[in-house]
Design an enzyme around this catalytic site. Structure first.
Site, short mmCIF file in Angstrom:
data_model
loop_
_atom_site.label_atom_id
_atom_site.label_comp_id
_atom_site.label_asym_id
_atom_site.label_seq_id
_atom_site.Cartn_x
_atom_site.Cartn_y
_atom_site.Cartn_z
N LYS A 52 69.34 15.07 27.69
CA LYS A 52 70.00 14.37 26.56
C LYS A 52 69.78 15.17 25.27
O LYS A 52 70.71 15.39 24.50
CB LYS A 52 69.43 12.95 26.42
CG LYS A 52 69.96 12.00 27.50
CD LYS A 52 69.23 10.68 27.55
CE LYS A 52 69.70 9.88 28.77
NZ LYS A 52 68.90 8.70 29.06
N GLN A 96 63.86 5.25 26.82
CA GLN A 96 64.12 5.65 28.20
C GLN A 96 63.37 4.72 29.17
O GLN A 96 62.20 4.44 29.00
CB GLN A 96 63.64 7.11 28.41
CG GLN A 96 63.91 7.67 29.78
CD GLN A 96 65.40 7.84 30.09
OE1 GLN A 96 66.19 8.26 29.25
NE2 GLN A 96 65.78 7.50 31.31
N ASP A 119 72.54 2.58 23.88
CA ASP A 119 72.51 2.35 25.33
C ASP A 119 73.31 1.10 25.70
O ASP A 119 73.59 0.87 26.88
CB ASP A 119 71.06 2.17 25.80
CG ASP A 119 70.55 3.35 26.63
OD1 ASP A 119 71.39 4.15 27.10
OD2 ASP A 119 69.33 3.46 26.81
#
Ligand code: NDP
Length: 292
Positions: A52, A96, A119
């Site tokens: 990422k 994460q 997200d």
């Protein structure tokens, strides 16, 4: 059979985002800034986070990696999230997963400001998505619908069967396929681990989306001739012939299912690369929405 090539389409998306960033830069506008919180040293998470950050650099985003030890107290992590919520230079951030057992996923998700939740896991974003209002869409489902869209797969009036109902994949993708939108307008059936006679549903699917984490469990006898199959699953299978000692596999037994399909995603190179591109697209859209 044609492949739904997520690698190729994600490259196109990244080039489009990069061109938009160039325009922002040349207009002296704010450059998107994504922050990633990584807790602990899970090797798979480190790999995902690494790619990422690398992709941010490639397309000209600013990025910040905040790596915290897995012993961190929940309250300290929540405090860090609050700092990012208030930091006007950060346009979006993610935490994460998976998190260590002593930290509540729910508390973490609820602590993230919906305006920075790129997200798309916050209940406000999921609710807005369900109601077809502007929202950050969860990255993997967003990647799935973008892939179907870029290949111009007809969805209206089709029967879409989703296997899996997780909050990050199965549930949101089923809502997206049902929305009065394009892609969308499917009649959706959602199956899960308590579904009795799974095959009787999958055989009805014009579009079959599989997100169970059950490696290669969808076999040719479960798929209708001409179906579109999207395999979200990704897991490591021991393989002595590989230098790494493993190969990547999906939830669909690709070799035997592919010949029956009109379209199918490969694993790797299908949904996976679309997920990162969609996360970055969300971040860019967040900046555009703020400055519109
Ligand atoms: P979860 O484990 O959170 O959810 C799995 C879902 O599948 C659950 O709803 C479960 O049912 C259902 N399920 C499990 N076994 C069966 C079965 N035998 N028959 C029918 N349904 C079943 O997984 P995720 O949704 O997080 O991930 C699914 C897969 O997708 C994994 O392989 C993961 O690695 C991959 N993934 C890939 C991403 C990418 O970018 N490519 C991103 C995210 C995930 P129940 O609810 O009843 O338990």
């Amino acid at each position: 059979m044609q492949l739904l090539d997520g690698k190729k389409i994600s490259e196109q998306l990244l080039e489009e985002i990069k061109a938009d960033v160039e325009k922002l830069r040349s207009g002296n506008k704010k450059i998107p800034h994504l922050a990633v919180i990584l807790v602990g040293n899970n090797p798979a998470s480190e790999t995902y986070v690494g790619s990422k950050i690398k992709t941010c650099e490639r397309i000209g985003f600013k990025s910040t990696l905040i790596h915290l030890p897995d012993t961190i107290e929940e309250a300290v992590l929540l405090q860090k999230i609050e700092e990012l919520n208030k930091d006007s230079d950060i346009d979006g951030f993610i935490v994460q997963s998976p998190l260590p057992k002593h930290i509540s996923d729910e508390k973490v998700i609820n602590a993230i400001s919906p305006a920075k939740d790129v997200d798309g896991f916050h209940p406000e974003n999921l609710g807005r998505m369900a109601l077809n209002m502007p929202a950050f869409l969860p990255a993997t489902p967003y990647g799935v619908i973008t892939l179907l869209d870029r290949y111009d797969i007809p969805t209206a009036g089709k029967h879409c069967v989703v296997i899996g109902r997780s909050h990050i994949v199965g549930l949101p993708v089923s809502l997206l396929m049902m929305r009065n939108s394009k892609p969308g307008n499917c009649t959706v059936t959602v199956c899960h681990s308590k579904t009795v006679d799974l095959k009787s549903y999958t055989l009805q699917a014009d579009i079959l989306i599989v997100a169970t984490g059950q490696t290669e469990s969808v076999t040719a006898d479960m798929v209708k001739e001409g179906a579109v199959v999207v395999d979200v699953g990704i897991s490591r299978v021991p393989d002595d012939t590989k230098k790494s000692g493993f190969r990547l596999a999906g939830d669909v037994k690709f070799d035997e299912v592919a010949p029956k399909c009109s379209y199918i995603t490969p694993v790797p190179g299908g949904v996976g690369p679309m997920t990162i591109a969609s996360l970055l697209k969300n971040t860019l859209e967040g900046v555009k929405r703020k400055t519109a």
